[in-house]
Design a protein around this motif. Structure first.
Motif, short mmCIF file in Angstrom:
data_model
loop_
_atom_site.label_atom_id
_atom_site.label_comp_id
_atom_site.label_asym_id
_atom_site.label_seq_id
_atom_site.Cartn_x
_atom_site.Cartn_y
_atom_site.Cartn_z
N LYS A 166 -9.61 -54.61 6.25
CA LYS A 166 -10.04 -53.93 5.03
C LYS A 166 -9.98 -54.85 3.80
O LYS A 166 -10.42 -54.47 2.71
CB LYS A 166 -9.19 -52.69 4.79
N ALA A 168 -19.11 -55.19 1.22
CA ALA A 168 -19.12 -53.97 0.41
C ALA A 168 -19.59 -52.77 1.23
O ALA A 168 -19.05 -51.67 1.12
CB ALA A 168 -20.00 -54.16 -0.81
N GLN A 174 -19.17 -52.28 4.30
CA GLN A 174 -18.12 -51.89 5.24
C GLN A 174 -16.80 -51.58 4.53
O GLN A 174 -15.75 -51.42 5.18
CB GLN A 174 -17.91 -52.99 6.28
N ASN A 175 -16.84 -51.49 3.20
CA ASN A 175 -15.64 -51.18 2.40
C ASN A 175 -14.51 -52.18 2.63
O ASN A 175 -13.33 -51.81 2.72
CB ASN A 175 -15.14 -49.75 2.70
N HIS A 224 -12.62 -55.32 0.96
CA HIS A 224 -12.40 -56.00 -0.31
C HIS A 224 -12.38 -57.51 -0.11
O HIS A 224 -11.82 -58.00 0.88
CB HIS A 224 -11.07 -55.57 -0.93
#
Length: 272
Positions: A5, A35, A37-38, A40
């Motif tokens: 993530k 972005a 795939q969320n 950071h």
């Protein structure tokens, strides 16, 4: 789908080539995929914030910085966390470095909130390199009279001596500082509990991300704690052995051949 993530990367010797460039087009495409795939993307560096913003100006989507080896964390222009060295400690360290020939650096700098302070008579071995890394230099007559929030003390020594000098400084100031080699013959001296892992952990916790959900890339001693802390610690093929010793993965290619970007592609396609 990948369990990662957050992706954090060191800059010099890791994300950037030896010519201080990166594949802007390929990286911009990856940022869009991250972005979607969320995931950071975080820059984790020993450098000061202004320099990091300059480095990534070509990809303005990069907006999260763990700067000063974790002492300053900024996301979309907002300071989330900062940890400075107490001024009495700064004075003690500077006095020792300037008076003890065994640890005296060629150049000494104080990295502060409003500038990087250097004695106006100091002459770096690589003036071009200094101008590149420190775009906020403030020449002063006396470092002991600087009045600012100081994130780190930075010095330059012969490259082969930095590990020994860092160890000596940590022994000389137990519990007061953390001295770590940061590449190019430099040592960063920061608060005792600070490193990139500490800064990254603060940021991840604020986002509800666990260490196992983080991938991090690095090449030098000041990346060791970060790579050991995360679920996927990735050492560069061109990295030091001390970094490789704590990594779960070594990049197949070096920083001159898109080593970081190649592994990011593997993360995006869940091929690790």
């Amino acid at each position: 789908m990948t369990s990662i993530k957050m992706i954090a990367t060191d800059v010099d010797g890791t994300f950037l080539t030896q010519q201080r460039t990166y594949n802007n087009t390929r990286f911009a495409q990856q940022l869009n995929q991250l972005a979607a795939q969320n995931i950071h993307f975080v820059v984790a560096s020993g450098n000061h914030l202004g320099h990091l913003k300059d480095v990534f100006a070509a990809t303005p989507a990069v907006q999260t910085f763990v700067a000063e080896n974790g002492s300053l964390i900024v996301d979309h222009g907002k300071t989330l966390f900062e940890t400075s060295l107490p001024m009495p400690v700064v004075h003690d360290v500077v006095t020792t470095l300037l008076t003890d020939d065994a640890v005296r650096p060629n150049v000494l700098r104080l990295s502060g909130a409003h500038g990087t302070y250097i004695n106006r008579h100091d002459r770096p071995h690589d003036a071009v390199g200094q101008k590149y890394f420190f775009n906020n230099l403030v020449p002063v007559d006396d470092l002991l009279k600087v009045d600012d929030t100081i994130y780190k003390v930075n010095g330059e020594w012969p490259n082969g001596a930095i590990q020994d000098i860092a160890a000596r400084l940590n022994q000389q100031f137990p519990g007061k500082i953390h001295a770590t080699a940061s590449g190019f013959g430099s040592i960063d001296i920061i608060a005792p509990h600070m490193n990139k892992a500490t800064g990254l952990a603060q940021l991840a916790e604020s986002w509800g991300i666990t260490p196992n959900e983080i991938a991090a890339f690095g090449d030098n001693d000041n990346d060791r704690e970060m790579l050991a802390h995360v679920g996927l610690g990735v050492a560069m093929k061109n990295g030091t052995q001390s970094v490789k010793d704590v990594a779960q993965l070594i990049t197949p290619t070096d920083n001159d051949h898109d080593g970081v970007l190649d592994v990011i592609d593997r993360i995006l396609t869940d091929q690790l």
